[in-house]
Design a protein around this motif. Structure first.
Motif, short mmCIF file in Angstrom:
data_model
loop_
_atom_site.label_atom_id
_atom_site.label_comp_id
_atom_site.label_asym_id
_atom_site.label_seq_id
_atom_site.Cartn_x
_atom_site.Cartn_y
_atom_site.Cartn_z
N TRP A 165 4.78 3.23 -11.39
CA TRP A 165 3.34 3.37 -11.65
C TRP A 165 2.65 4.29 -10.64
N ARG A 166 3.30 4.59 -9.54
CA ARG A 166 2.77 5.52 -8.53
C ARG A 166 1.36 5.14 -8.09
N GLY A 167 1.15 3.83 -7.88
CA GLY A 167 -0.17 3.34 -7.49
C GLY A 167 -0.40 3.34 -5.99
N ASN A 168 -1.60 2.98 -5.59
CA ASN A 168 -1.96 2.94 -4.17
C ASN A 168 -1.95 1.53 -3.58
N ILE A 169 -2.84 0.68 -4.06
CA ILE A 169 -2.97 -0.66 -3.50
C ILE A 169 -2.54 -1.69 -4.54
N TRP A 170 -1.54 -2.50 -4.18
CA TRP A 170 -1.06 -3.57 -5.06
C TRP A 170 -1.58 -4.91 -4.56
N PHE A 171 -1.97 -5.77 -5.50
CA PHE A 171 -2.36 -7.13 -5.13
C PHE A 171 -1.60 -8.13 -5.98
N ASP A 172 -1.45 -9.33 -5.44
CA ASP A 172 -0.77 -10.41 -6.15
C ASP A 172 -1.63 -11.67 -6.07
N ILE A 205 0.87 -1.18 0.00
CA ILE A 205 0.00 0.00 0.00
C ILE A 205 0.91 1.23 0.00
N TRP A 206 0.63 2.16 -0.90
CA TRP A 206 1.46 3.36 -1.04
C TRP A 206 0.61 4.62 -1.06
N ARG A 207 1.14 5.66 -0.47
CA ARG A 207 0.53 6.98 -0.56
C ARG A 207 1.58 7.97 -1.03
N HIS A 208 1.11 9.09 -1.55
CA HIS A 208 1.99 10.11 -2.12
C HIS A 208 1.51 11.46 -1.56
N PRO A 209 1.98 11.84 -0.38
CA PRO A 209 1.44 13.02 0.29
C PRO A 209 1.43 14.28 -0.56
N GLY A 246 -16.47 2.00 3.15
CA GLY A 246 -15.20 2.21 3.82
C GLY A 246 -14.83 1.04 4.72
N GLY A 247 -13.56 1.00 5.11
CA GLY A 247 -13.09 -0.06 6.00
C GLY A 247 -11.58 -0.16 6.00
N ARG A 248 -11.08 -0.98 6.87
CA ARG A 248 -9.64 -1.17 7.00
C ARG A 248 -9.13 -2.05 5.87
N VAL A 249 -7.98 -1.66 5.31
CA VAL A 249 -7.28 -2.45 4.30
C VAL A 249 -5.83 -2.56 4.74
N ALA A 250 -5.29 -3.76 4.75
CA ALA A 250 -3.92 -3.99 5.21
C ALA A 250 -3.23 -5.01 4.31
N ALA A 251 -1.92 -4.98 4.33
CA ALA A 251 -1.14 -5.99 3.61
C ALA A 251 -1.56 -7.37 4.07
N GLY A 252 -1.76 -8.26 3.12
CA GLY A 252 -2.19 -9.61 3.43
C GLY A 252 -3.68 -9.83 3.31
N ASP A 253 -4.46 -8.73 3.23
CA ASP A 253 -5.91 -8.87 3.07
C ASP A 253 -6.25 -9.46 1.71
N GLU A 254 -7.37 -10.18 1.65
CA GLU A 254 -7.80 -10.76 0.39
C GLU A 254 -8.46 -9.70 -0.50
N VAL A 255 -8.29 -9.90 -1.80
CA VAL A 255 -8.91 -9.07 -2.83
C VAL A 255 -9.89 -9.96 -3.58
N THR A 256 -11.18 -9.67 -3.47
CA THR A 256 -12.20 -10.57 -4.02
C THR A 256 -13.17 -9.83 -4.93
N PRO A 257 -13.16 -10.11 -6.23
CA PRO A 257 -14.16 -9.53 -7.14
C PRO A 257 -15.55 -9.97 -6.73
N LEU A 258 -16.52 -9.09 -6.72
CA LEU A 258 -17.89 -9.42 -6.29
C LEU A 258 -18.82 -9.60 -7.48
N ALA A 303 1.52 0.19 6.12
CA ALA A 303 1.10 -1.20 6.37
C ALA A 303 -0.40 -1.36 6.24
N GLN A 304 -1.16 -0.31 6.56
CA GLN A 304 -2.60 -0.39 6.50
C GLN A 304 -3.20 1.00 6.37
N VAL A 305 -4.44 1.05 5.91
CA VAL A 305 -5.15 2.32 5.79
C VAL A 305 -6.61 2.10 6.17
#
Length: 247
Positions: free
Chosen positions: A160-167, A8-12, A235-247, A22-24
């Motif tokens: 890429w200056r992105g925010n949330i990366w998933f693998d 997770i990245w931010r660019h102030p 809204g909600g907490r997002v942290a490294a290791g969280d699952e990314v699930t298409p709905l 680590a989380q947002v």
């Protein structure tokens, strides 16, 4: 197939540094907290932060490659930011009150042929993302690896200056999710559009030099897009290791 958040990245300050977190805590209808909260307006810009305006109003990596090598660290309690660059001593300052220090610190980074930086502005309604709605960019590590394979060498994800990366997914599958919702941790995001790319991707995030033909490589895939812009629906907490699930 299990997809998980890897970074997770931010660019102030827009185009002036990046910071890993680590989380947002995402909020509905808002950008990632502290992402592009400030931007640096140039001498041809009338931007004052009262409303969202496009990137053409600011000093950005498309026009000034050296900006790509800046790293940032934000003190959320004080609002002070520390910037680092391989060609400068670190700078710690308050963007709201000491913007002149940033302008002086980046002197020489903006090519003489470009409009020069003159002031730091804070977004009063939303941060200065590259969409006219408050967006969070979702990046797919598999798509990044596809670009690396095509170009023939390793690339920093920070181009890429992105925010949330998933693998854990397939390359380019994120484009198929446009118009759909994705659950990430406790939050739900609606994917609205692809992120079109510019010359800033050619900038090496470690050196600030243009050293890779990213746009031409993307052309070989039939587009110049990487990552998707999403709107936070729930809204909600997002942290490294969280699952990314298409709905």
């Amino acid at each position: 197939m299990t997809r998980t958040v890897s970074e997770i990245w931010r660019h102030p300050i827009k185009s002036h540094g990046r910071e890993s977190v680590a989380q947002v805590l995402l909020e509905a209808g808002k950008m990632l907290p502290w992402d592009r909260t400030w931007a640096v307006a140039h001498e041809m810009s009338e931007a004052d932060g009262s409303e969202w305006v496009s990137c053409r109003n600011f000093s950005i990596g498309t026009k000034a490659p050296e900006l790509g090598a800046i790293r940032a660290k934000l003190d959320e309690a004080t609002g002070r930011v520390t910037l680092s660059h391989p060609k400068r001593p670190d700078l710690t300052f308050d963007p709201d009150r000491e913007g002149d220090k940033l302008i002086a610190w980046t002197d020489g980074f903006i090519p003489e042929s470009r409009a020069q930086s003159v002031r730091v502005v804070r977004g009063q309604r939303q941060g200065f993302c590259d969409s006219d709605f408050p967006s969070v960019t979702l990046c797919n590590a598999a798509s990044h690896r596809a670009v690396e394979e095509r170009i023939g060498h390793a690339l920093s994800r920070q181009r890429w200056r992105g925010n949330i990366w998933f693998d854990g997914g397939a390359a380019w599958e994120e484009f198929e999710w446009i118009g759909s919702d994705v659950r990430i941790g406790d939050a739900v995001l609606r994917l609205r559009e692809r992120t079109d790319r510019c010359l800033a991707t050619h900038n090496n995030p470690d050196t600030g030099a243009r050293d890779a033909q990213i746009l031409e490589t993307l052309d070989s895939f039939g587009h110049r897009d990487f990552s998707v812009r999403a709107e936070v629906i729930t809204g909600g907490r997002v942290a490294a290791g969280d699952e990314v699930t298409p709905l």
